[in-house]
Design a protein around this motif. Structure first.
Motif, PDB file in Angstrom:
ATOM      1  N   GLU A  97       0.991  -0.994   0.050  1.00 37.54           N
ATOM      2  CA  GLU A  97       0.372  -0.331  -0.275  1.00 37.54           C
ATOM      3  C   GLU A  97       0.959   1.355   0.295  1.00 37.54           C
ATOM      4  O   GLU A  97       0.484   2.676  -1.302  1.00 37.54           O
ATOM      5  CB  GLU A  97      -0.933  -0.229   1.089  1.00 37.54           C
ATOM      6  CG  GLU A  97      -2.124   0.943   1.890  1.00 37.54           C
ATOM      7  CD  GLU A  97      -2.830   0.895   0.045  1.00 37.54           C
ATOM      8  OE1 GLU A  97      -3.620   1.740  -0.147  1.00 37.54           O
ATOM      9  OE2 GLU A  97      -3.990  -0.319  -0.530  1.00 37.54           O
ATOM     10  N   ASN A  98       1.819   1.048   1.013  1.00 35.19           N
ATOM     11  CA  ASN A  98       3.037   2.420   0.388  1.00 35.19           C
ATOM     12  C   ASN A  98       3.771   2.959  -0.461  1.00 35.19           C
ATOM     13  O   ASN A  98       4.521   3.440  -0.413  1.00 35.19           O
ATOM     14  CB  ASN A  98       3.506   2.918   2.276  1.00 35.19           C
ATOM     15  CG  ASN A  98       4.589   1.635   1.981  1.00 35.19           C
ATOM     16  OD1 ASN A  98       4.933   0.606   1.128  1.00 35.19           O
ATOM     17  ND2 ASN A  98       5.320   1.443   3.057  1.00 35.19           N
ATOM     18  N   ASN A 130      11.798   6.144  -2.459  1.00 37.58           N
ATOM     19  CA  ASN A 130      11.800   4.621  -2.394  1.00 37.58           C
ATOM     20  C   ASN A 130      12.906   4.441  -2.254  1.00 37.58           C
ATOM     21  O   ASN A 130      14.207   4.062  -3.251  1.00 37.58           O
ATOM     22  CB  ASN A 130      10.893   4.391  -4.310  1.00 37.58           C
ATOM     23  CG  ASN A 130      11.296   3.104  -4.291  1.00 37.58           C
ATOM     24  OD1 ASN A 130      11.044   1.933  -2.743  1.00 37.58           O
ATOM     25  ND2 ASN A 130       9.947   2.571  -5.037  1.00 37.58           N
ATOM     26  N   GLU A 131      13.175   4.364  -0.590  1.00 36.04           N
ATOM     27  CA  GLU A 131      14.607   3.705  -0.292  1.00 36.04           C
ATOM     28  C   GLU A 131      14.849   1.894  -0.947  1.00 36.04           C
ATOM     29  O   GLU A 131      16.455   2.097  -0.860  1.00 36.04           O
ATOM     30  CB  GLU A 131      14.394   3.727   0.697  1.00 36.04           C
ATOM     31  CG  GLU A 131      14.498   5.316   1.731  1.00 36.04           C
ATOM     32  CD  GLU A 131      16.118   5.756   1.358  1.00 36.04           C
ATOM     33  OE1 GLU A 131      17.156   5.248   0.779  1.00 36.04           O
ATOM     34  OE2 GLU A 131      16.372   6.861   1.010  1.00 36.04           O
ATOM     35  N   GLY A 132      13.634   1.634  -0.773  1.00 36.02           N
ATOM     36  CA  GLY A 132      13.483   0.181  -0.862  1.00 36.02           C
ATOM     37  C   GLY A 132      14.392  -0.099  -2.848  1.00 36.02           C
ATOM     38  O   GLY A 132      14.890  -1.346  -3.318  1.00 36.02           O
ATOM     39  N   ALA A 133      13.799   1.175  -3.424  1.00 30.74           N
ATOM     40  CA  ALA A 133      14.067   0.724  -5.018  1.00 30.74           C
ATOM     41  C   ALA A 133      15.871   0.796  -5.512  1.00 30.74           C
ATOM     42  O   ALA A 133      16.340   0.606  -5.553  1.00 30.74           O
ATOM     43  CB  ALA A 133      13.275   1.180  -5.542  1.00 30.74           C
ATOM     44  N   ARG A 134      16.223   2.146  -4.198  1.00 26.23           N
ATOM     45  CA  ARG A 134      17.197   2.618  -4.177  1.00 26.23           C
ATOM     46  C   ARG A 134      18.298   2.090  -3.695  1.00 26.23           C
ATOM     47  O   ARG A 134      18.976   1.705  -4.357  1.00 26.23           O
ATOM     48  CB  ARG A 134      17.764   3.900  -3.429  1.00 26.23           C
ATOM     49  CG  ARG A 134      18.896   4.199  -3.210  1.00 26.23           C
ATOM     50  CD  ARG A 134      18.787   5.862  -2.122  1.00 26.23           C
ATOM     51  NE  ARG A 134      18.738   6.818  -3.020  1.00 26.23           N
ATOM     52  CZ  ARG A 134      17.779   7.557  -2.677  1.00 26.23           C
ATOM     53  NH1 ARG A 134      17.427   7.463  -1.763  1.00 26.23           N
ATOM     54  NH2 ARG A 134      17.456   8.715  -3.855  1.00 26.23           N
ATOM     55  N   GLU A 135      18.168   0.086  -2.931  1.00 26.55           N
ATOM     56  CA  GLU A 135      18.899  -0.705  -1.735  1.00 26.55           C
ATOM     57  C   GLU A 135      19.020  -1.197  -3.425  1.00 26.55           C
ATOM     58  O   GLU A 135      19.470  -1.601  -3.413  1.00 26.55           O
ATOM     59  CB  GLU A 135      18.485  -0.746  -0.940  1.00 26.55           C
ATOM     60  CG  GLU A 135      18.612  -0.308   0.336  1.00 26.55           C
ATOM     61  CD  GLU A 135      20.778   0.396   0.479  1.00 26.55           C
ATOM     62  OE1 GLU A 135      21.306  -0.530  -0.245  1.00 26.55           O
ATOM     63  OE2 GLU A 135      20.866   1.192   0.058  1.00 26.55           O
ATOM     64  N   GLN A 164      15.082  10.312  -9.211  1.00 22.54           N
ATOM     65  CA  GLN A 164      16.057  10.964  -9.275  1.00 22.54           C
ATOM     66  C   GLN A 164      16.422   9.301 -10.515  1.00 22.54           C
ATOM     67  O   GLN A 164      15.731   7.901 -10.922  1.00 22.54           O
ATOM     68  CB  GLN A 164      16.748   9.162  -7.455  1.00 22.54           C
ATOM     69  CG  GLN A 164      17.983   9.322  -7.984  1.00 22.54           C
ATOM     70  CD  GLN A 164      18.915   9.697  -7.894  1.00 22.54           C
ATOM     71  OE1 GLN A 164      18.920  11.053  -6.645  1.00 22.54           O
ATOM     72  NE2 GLN A 164      19.884   9.867  -8.516  1.00 22.54           N
ATOM     73  N   ILE A 165      17.315   9.929 -10.628  1.00 26.02           N
ATOM     74  CA  ILE A 165      18.165   9.087 -12.205  1.00 26.02           C
ATOM     75  C   ILE A 165      19.171   8.001 -11.739  1.00 26.02           C
ATOM     76  O   ILE A 165      20.604   8.365 -10.934  1.00 26.02           O
ATOM     77  CB  ILE A 165      18.806   9.430 -13.205  1.00 26.02           C
ATOM     78  CG1 ILE A 165      17.525  10.592 -13.844  1.00 26.02           C
ATOM     79  CG2 ILE A 165      19.179   8.551 -14.313  1.00 26.02           C
ATOM     80  CD1 ILE A 165      16.184   9.396 -14.900  1.00 26.02           C
TER      81      ILE A 165
END
Length: 148
Positions: free
Chosen positions: A22-23, A117-122, A140-141
């Motif tokens: 959801e988030n 989106n910290e999950g994607a970044r990691e 962010q690219i």
């Protein structure tokens, strides 16, 4: 072990049943939207990412006509499958598929994601992407070099 399969008339409904948490809904377009959008993007593909015989993730990638680079437009892991290590493995599989089909010798893969989106970044960092700048549209690219 993960495998890639094209989205077809046989599995598109399975793809649209995949949902993010959801988030995370504000971070990515729905798979249904992506399947519709790809009909109008000549050099893009949508794929299901499978663990055994179950689709656990979805991706959309191709050559962007604006800059002629490969872009991963969408990559999502189903909410029920997150936290199982599929993220980085899925990204690496997509990278390998791009590398395998890169007949134009395009040197990079680009990706854009919401800065919150910290999950994607990691996941992208673990897969070898390096953040560059903030896009005019606010994402962010990050870049992955196919040739070093």
């Amino acid at each position: 072990m993960l495998t890639l399969q094209p989205i077809t008339k046989d599995n598109w409904e399975e793809a649209i049943r995949l949902k993010v948490k959801e988030n995370q809904k504000n971070f990515i377009s729905s798979n249904l939207y992506s399947i519709a959008e790809v009909q109008f993007l000549e050099q893009f593909r949508v794929i299901g990412i499978y663990a055994d015989n179950q689709m656990v993730a979805f991706a959309m990638y191709g050559i962007d006509p604006d800059d002629n680079n490969y872009w991963i437009y969408r990559l999502m892991i189903d909410a029920a499958q997150q936290g199982k290590g599929f993220g980085a493995s899925a990204v690496k599989l997509v990278i390998e598929e791009i590398r395998r089909t890169n007949t134009n010798e395009i040197p990079v893969i680009m990706i854009g994601y919401n800065r919150e989106n910290e999950g994607a970044r990691e996941v992208y960092k673990r897969a070898g992407f390096v953040e560059t700048e903030i896009a005019p549209w606010g994402e962010q690219i990050a870049i992955y070099k196919l040739k070093v």
